[in-house]
Write a protein that holds these residues in place. Sequence first.
Motif, PDB file in Angstrom:
ATOM      1  N   ASP A 263       0.845  -1.198   0.000  1.00 54.46           N
ATOM      2  CA  ASP A 263       0.000   0.000   0.000  1.00 54.46           C
ATOM      3  C   ASP A 263       0.881   1.249   0.000  1.00 54.46           C
ATOM      4  OD1 ASP A 263      -2.027   1.838   0.283  1.00 54.46           O
ATOM      5  OD2 ASP A 263      -2.535   1.290   2.354  1.00 54.46           O
ATOM      6  N   PRO A 264       1.630   1.488  -1.086  1.00 55.77           N
ATOM      7  CA  PRO A 264       2.522   2.658  -1.122  1.00 55.77           C
ATOM      8  C   PRO A 264       1.784   3.980  -0.998  1.00 55.77           C
ATOM      9  CG  PRO A 264       2.340   1.636  -3.290  1.00 55.77           C
ATOM     10  CD  PRO A 264       1.728   0.684  -2.315  1.00 55.77           C
ATOM     11  N   GLN A 265       0.490   3.985  -1.324  1.00 57.17           N
ATOM     12  CA  GLN A 265      -0.284   5.222  -1.187  1.00 57.17           C
ATOM     13  C   GLN A 265      -0.355   5.677   0.262  1.00 57.17           C
ATOM     14  OE1 GLN A 265      -1.470   7.064  -3.660  1.00 57.17           O
ATOM     15  NE2 GLN A 265      -2.352   8.590  -2.263  1.00 57.17           N
ATOM     16  N   LEU A 266      -0.132   4.758   1.210  1.00 54.16           N
ATOM     17  CA  LEU A 266      -0.162   5.104   2.623  1.00 54.16           C
ATOM     18  C   LEU A 266       0.849   6.199   2.929  1.00 54.16           C
ATOM     19  CD1 LEU A 266      -0.863   4.778   5.610  1.00 54.16           C
ATOM     20  CD2 LEU A 266       0.677   2.801   5.687  1.00 54.16           C
ATOM     21  N   VAL A 267       2.060   6.077   2.399  1.00 54.59           N
ATOM     22  CA  VAL A 267       3.091   7.087   2.653  1.00 54.59           C
ATOM     23  C   VAL A 267       2.666   8.436   2.095  1.00 54.59           C
ATOM     24  CG1 VAL A 267       5.491   7.747   2.241  1.00 54.59           C
ATOM     25  CG2 VAL A 267       4.923   5.352   2.680  1.00 54.59           C
ATOM     26  N   VAL A 268       2.118   8.426   0.905  1.00 56.95           N
ATOM     27  CA  VAL A 268       1.643   9.661   0.283  1.00 56.95           C
ATOM     28  C   VAL A 268       0.568  10.305   1.157  1.00 56.95           C
ATOM     29  CG1 VAL A 268       0.530  10.669  -1.750  1.00 56.95           C
ATOM     30  CG2 VAL A 268       2.148   8.767  -2.024  1.00 56.95           C
ATOM     31  N   ASP A 269      -0.369   9.504   1.636  1.00 61.40           N
ATOM     32  CA  ASP A 269      -1.467  10.024   2.441  1.00 61.40           C
ATOM     33  C   ASP A 269      -0.987  10.554   3.792  1.00 61.40           C
ATOM     34  OD1 ASP A 269      -3.171   9.359   0.394  1.00 61.40           O
ATOM     35  OD2 ASP A 269      -3.925   7.530   1.335  1.00 61.40           O
ATOM     36  N   LEU A 270       0.013   9.915   4.373  1.00 60.07           N
ATOM     37  CA  LEU A 270       0.552  10.379   5.649  1.00 60.07           C
ATOM     38  C   LEU A 270       1.245  11.724   5.489  1.00 60.07           C
ATOM     39  CD1 LEU A 270       2.035   7.061   7.094  1.00 60.07           C
ATOM     40  CD2 LEU A 270       0.097   8.342   8.021  1.00 60.07           C
ATOM     41  N   VAL A 271       2.084  11.840   4.482  1.00 60.15           N
ATOM     42  CA  VAL A 271       2.838  13.078   4.277  1.00 60.15           C
ATOM     43  C   VAL A 271       1.918  14.233   3.899  1.00 60.15           C
ATOM     44  CG1 VAL A 271       4.627  14.188   2.868  1.00 60.15           C
ATOM     45  CG2 VAL A 271       4.959  11.855   3.687  1.00 60.15           C
ATOM     46  N   SER A 272       0.851  13.933   3.183  1.00 65.01           N
ATOM     47  CA  SER A 272      -0.085  14.975   2.777  1.00 65.01           C
ATOM     48  C   SER A 272      -1.126  15.280   3.859  1.00 65.01           C
ATOM     49  CB  SER A 272      -0.813  14.566   1.492  1.00 65.01           C
ATOM     50  OG  SER A 272      -1.643  13.428   1.714  1.00 65.01           O
ATOM     51  N   GLY A 273      -1.144  14.485   4.934  1.00 61.67           N
ATOM     52  CA  GLY A 273      -2.091  14.691   6.020  1.00 61.67           C
ATOM     53  C   GLY A 273      -3.464  14.111   5.773  1.00 61.67           C
ATOM     54  N   LYS A 274      -3.591  13.237   4.782  1.00 66.80           N
ATOM     55  CA  LYS A 274      -4.893  12.652   4.453  1.00 66.80           C
ATOM     56  C   LYS A 274      -5.217  11.392   5.256  1.00 66.80           C
ATOM     57  CE  LYS A 274      -4.910  14.371  -0.320  1.00 66.80           C
ATOM     58  NZ  LYS A 274      -4.941  13.979  -1.764  1.00 66.80           N
ATOM     59  N   GLU A 275      -4.217  10.811   5.919  1.00 66.44           N
ATOM     60  CA  GLU A 275      -4.448   9.593   6.700  1.00 66.44           C
ATOM     61  C   GLU A 275      -4.203   9.881   8.174  1.00 66.44           C
ATOM     62  OE1 GLU A 275      -5.812   6.793   8.035  1.00 66.44           O
ATOM     63  OE2 GLU A 275      -5.550   6.167   5.939  1.00 66.44           O
ATOM     64  N   ASN A 276      -5.182   9.598   9.003  1.00 67.15           N
ATOM     65  CA  ASN A 276      -5.019   9.821  10.441  1.00 67.15           C
ATOM     66  C   ASN A 276      -5.568   8.682  11.287  1.00 67.15           C
ATOM     67  OD1 ASN A 276      -7.759  10.114  10.157  1.00 67.15           O
ATOM     68  ND2 ASN A 276      -7.871  12.174  11.048  1.00 67.15           N
ATOM     69  N   ASP A 277      -5.775   7.507  10.678  1.00 70.58           N
ATOM     70  CA  ASP A 277      -6.278   6.360  11.443  1.00 70.58           C
ATOM     71  C   ASP A 277      -5.795   5.077  10.775  1.00 70.58           C
ATOM     72  OD1 ASP A 277      -7.635   4.417  12.843  1.00 70.58           O
ATOM     73  OD2 ASP A 277      -9.548   5.505  12.875  1.00 70.58           O
ATOM     74  N   ILE A 278      -4.600   4.650  11.126  1.00 73.45           N
ATOM     75  CA  ILE A 278      -4.010   3.480  10.474  1.00 73.45           C
ATOM     76  C   ILE A 278      -4.789   2.215  10.808  1.00 73.45           C
ATOM     77  CG2 ILE A 278      -2.337   3.138  12.339  1.00 73.45           C
ATOM     78  CD1 ILE A 278      -1.975   2.321   8.558  1.00 73.45           C
ATOM     79  N   ALA A 279      -5.359   2.122  12.001  1.00 73.90           N
ATOM     80  CA  ALA A 279      -6.132   0.933  12.365  1.00 73.90           C
ATOM     81  C   ALA A 279      -7.356   0.799  11.459  1.00 73.90           C
ATOM     82  CB  ALA A 279      -6.556   0.994  13.830  1.00 73.90           C
ATOM     83  N   ALA A 280      -8.035   1.911  11.199  1.00 71.37           N
ATOM     84  CA  ALA A 280      -9.216   1.878  10.333  1.00 71.37           C
ATOM     85  C   ALA A 280      -8.829   1.519   8.909  1.00 71.37           C
ATOM     86  CB  ALA A 280      -9.920   3.239  10.357  1.00 71.37           C
ATOM     87  N   ARG A 281      -7.658   1.963   8.475  1.00 69.12           N
ATOM     88  CA  ARG A 281      -7.195   1.646   7.118  1.00 69.12           C
ATOM     89  C   ARG A 281      -6.975   0.139   6.974  1.00 69.12           C
ATOM     90  NH1 ARG A 281      -4.377   5.473   3.636  1.00 69.12           N
ATOM     91  NH2 ARG A 281      -3.498   4.435   1.792  1.00 69.12           N
ATOM     92  N   ILE A 282      -6.415  -0.470   8.004  1.00 72.27           N
ATOM     93  CA  ILE A 282      -6.191  -1.915   7.993  1.00 72.27           C
ATOM     94  C   ILE A 282      -7.530  -2.651   8.069  1.00 72.27           C
ATOM     95  CG2 ILE A 282      -5.195  -3.842   9.293  1.00 72.27           C
ATOM     96  CD1 ILE A 282      -2.946  -1.864  10.113  1.00 72.27           C
ATOM     97  N   ASP A 283      -8.421  -2.152   8.913  1.00 73.11           N
ATOM     98  CA  ASP A 283      -9.746  -2.763   9.034  1.00 73.11           C
ATOM     99  C   ASP A 283     -10.480  -2.778   7.697  1.00 73.11           C
ATOM    100  OD1 ASP A 283      -9.283  -3.091  11.707  1.00 73.11           O
ATOM    101  OD2 ASP A 283     -10.701  -1.551  12.376  1.00 73.11           O
ATOM    102  N   LYS A 284     -10.304  -1.732   6.922  1.00 72.75           N
ATOM    103  CA  LYS A 284     -11.009  -1.620   5.651  1.00 72.75           C
ATOM    104  C   LYS A 284     -10.667  -2.778   4.720  1.00 72.75           C
ATOM    105  CE  LYS A 284     -12.110   1.768   2.054  1.00 72.75           C
ATOM    106  NZ  LYS A 284     -11.869   3.155   1.550  1.00 72.75           N
TER     107      LYS A 284
END
Length: 328
Positions: A263-284
Amino acid sequence: MKQEKKQPLLRCGTLLAAIGAVFLQFWMCGTKAETEQTDLSISAEEGNQTELSISAEEGNQTELSTSCEQETDTDLSMAGVQMSRLQLKDLSMYAESLQEDLDEMQDLYTESVQWEDAGTPLEESDYSWIFEARELLVNYFQKTYQIDLLEKMKEIEIWTSDAIPETIGGFSDGTGKIFLNQEDLEQYKEDDARMRHTVLHEMIHAVGVDFYNDTNGLRSNAFYEGLTEALTKAVLEDAGEAYEDTSTYGDLAVYSGKVIEADPQLVVDLVSGKENDIAARIDKRLGAGIGKELLDAQSLIAFSYWEEGAVVYENCERIADAYAYAGE
């Protein structure tokens, strides 16, 4: 945060340092002469939620306000279809150990304000490895993720503090400041590779790969420490530099590394501030509750070492592999 190898860890971005000796992590790598360290902090709300409250005070100081109430759901077991599907091990026997470590992490973060108060800006022009780390990071993120980090690099300040415990090599405070251990700076002033590794790890935290903005708070710190160390390794090796694992994050990097490979998009989303719940991302991808299972299992690896801990590693591996498989 960088911590010395083979000490119980809990976080730099990060603070993880040794919980066995001093505890560690605000952010969060065994013996000080052998490795580096890391950062972290935790708070558990009523209703078993974990969250970190951060406020920026005058003078660019960061105050970490957290509260660790006794969690009613710190049982690390999962019932239902997800556990059956992934055949996860029951980790409830480690619940008390985990809670104790999280409480110690909270204490460490409270203390970290004093480390910042004792900090002084570092004259970057005196240390070539700081410029090298900046350049390596900018080039790698542009090449790999098509992310321009130049503006974020301008916001990062490098400080040093003689109040940081010897078990902690450095940490990122979540506001753009990186604090390096003054004793390390003096001891390893001729070891450019070691210091470049330390500051590079903290820079990756500083650009957004850290638990500060994650709704899971310090519960997610171990995941982000592993992710940051995996990226540190990738940056160095991509530039043809030798990578030496001088942290306590080697195992964590394996599991978090599998996640970003899938899931390389994870790094992009973290740096851009679009991801703030890694547990929910895994749950999805894997089903409700699986994300928390991974965060807790990685936290146990970071905090402690047990002879019988193979079941904890098994859960991490099974979840990371399942996440990669589900993304194919």
